[in-house]
Design an enzyme around this catalytic site. Sequence first.
Site, PDB file in Angstrom:
ATOM      1  CG  HIS A   5      34.752  86.700  33.964  1.00 49.87           C
ATOM      2  ND1 HIS A   5      35.633  85.927  33.271  1.00 49.87           N
ATOM      3  CD2 HIS A   5      33.692  85.821  34.468  1.00 49.87           C
ATOM      4  CE1 HIS A   5      35.402  84.511  33.533  1.00 49.87           C
ATOM      5  NE2 HIS A   5      34.512  84.420  34.270  1.00 49.87           N
ATOM      6  CG  HIS A  21      35.263  83.582  39.219  1.00 51.38           C
ATOM      7  ND1 HIS A  21      35.009  82.352  39.561  1.00 51.38           N
ATOM      8  CD2 HIS A  21      35.053  83.462  37.832  1.00 51.38           C
ATOM      9  CE1 HIS A  21      34.572  81.529  38.451  1.00 51.38           C
ATOM     10  NE2 HIS A  21      34.740  82.480  37.344  1.00 51.38           N
TER      11      HIS A  21
HETATM   12  P1  AMP Z   1      33.952  80.826  34.893  1.00 49.72           P
HETATM   13  O1  AMP Z   1      33.582  79.926  33.600  1.00 49.72           O
HETATM   14  O2  AMP Z   1      33.020  82.000  34.911  1.00 49.72           O
HETATM   15  O3  AMP Z   1      33.871  79.977  36.204  1.00 49.72           O
HETATM   16  O4  AMP Z   1      35.267  81.303  34.722  1.00 49.72           O
HETATM   17  C1  AMP Z   1      36.387  80.493  35.080  1.00 49.72           C
HETATM   18  C2  AMP Z   1      37.486  81.322  34.605  1.00 49.72           C
HETATM   19  O5  AMP Z   1      38.655  80.699  35.097  1.00 49.72           O
HETATM   20  C3  AMP Z   1      37.866  80.995  32.802  1.00 49.72           C
HETATM   21  O6  AMP Z   1      37.530  82.166  31.992  1.00 49.72           O
HETATM   22  C4  AMP Z   1      39.345  80.558  32.724  1.00 49.72           C
HETATM   23  O7  AMP Z   1      39.807  81.051  31.742  1.00 49.72           O
HETATM   24  C5  AMP Z   1      39.933  81.030  34.204  1.00 49.72           C
HETATM   25  N1  AMP Z   1      40.956  80.186  34.659  1.00 49.72           N
HETATM   26  C6  AMP Z   1      40.886  78.894  34.825  1.00 49.72           C
HETATM   27  N2  AMP Z   1      42.103  78.329  35.154  1.00 49.72           N
HETATM   28  C7  AMP Z   1      42.985  79.594  35.568  1.00 49.72           C
HETATM   29  C8  AMP Z   1      44.100  79.862  35.649  1.00 49.72           C
HETATM   30  N3  AMP Z   1      45.042  78.774  36.255  1.00 49.72           N
HETATM   31  N4  AMP Z   1      44.426  81.257  35.781  1.00 49.72           N
HETATM   32  C9  AMP Z   1      43.914  82.142  35.263  1.00 49.72           C
HETATM   33  N5  AMP Z   1      42.727  81.911  35.054  1.00 49.72           N
HETATM   34  C10 AMP Z   1      42.017  80.761  35.060  1.00 49.72           C
END
Ligand code: AMP
Length: 138
Positions: free
Chosen positions: A100, A98
Amino acid sequence: MKTIFSQIIDREIPSSIVYEDDLVIAFLDITQATPGHTLVVTKVPYQNIFEVPEETLKHLFAVVQKLSKAIFKAFDAKGLNLLNNNMPEAGQTVFHYHVHIIPRYEKEEVTFKLTNHMSTLNSDAYKKRAAMIIAALS
Ligand code: AMP
């Protein structure tokens, strides 16, 4: 086990979806680091950038640009960061690829602290590091 993002893709858990096509989906990050903070996610649960096929990455980044423009406009943002964490050492917490999109409104609301090591490096150190990358490309 399915990733949390695959559960979102399969509508098993709630999310705020803003875009979807055959290859990618985008929804609001639950934390909303800033208003409009959005994740663009591959539909196939590749773990990180090293696994994503080039054609999928090209498409994903075209979607990232399209959504960045829309988010920038919709929230009247003043700046925008793109962030992609790969592997735990780099801060990745969800192991499903993903990017951001983080719209910005002021300088202090998010901190990405990159330390400047310039004063400890001479020109040979830069040459050596560049050569390491160039060699790995071939
Ligand atoms: P990363 O730390 O780059 O792997 O980012 C993972 C992101 O996923 C974090 O910013 C979380 O806030 C987001 N996240 C985790 N669970 C969910 C969810 N159920 N819906 C939306 N975002 C989520």
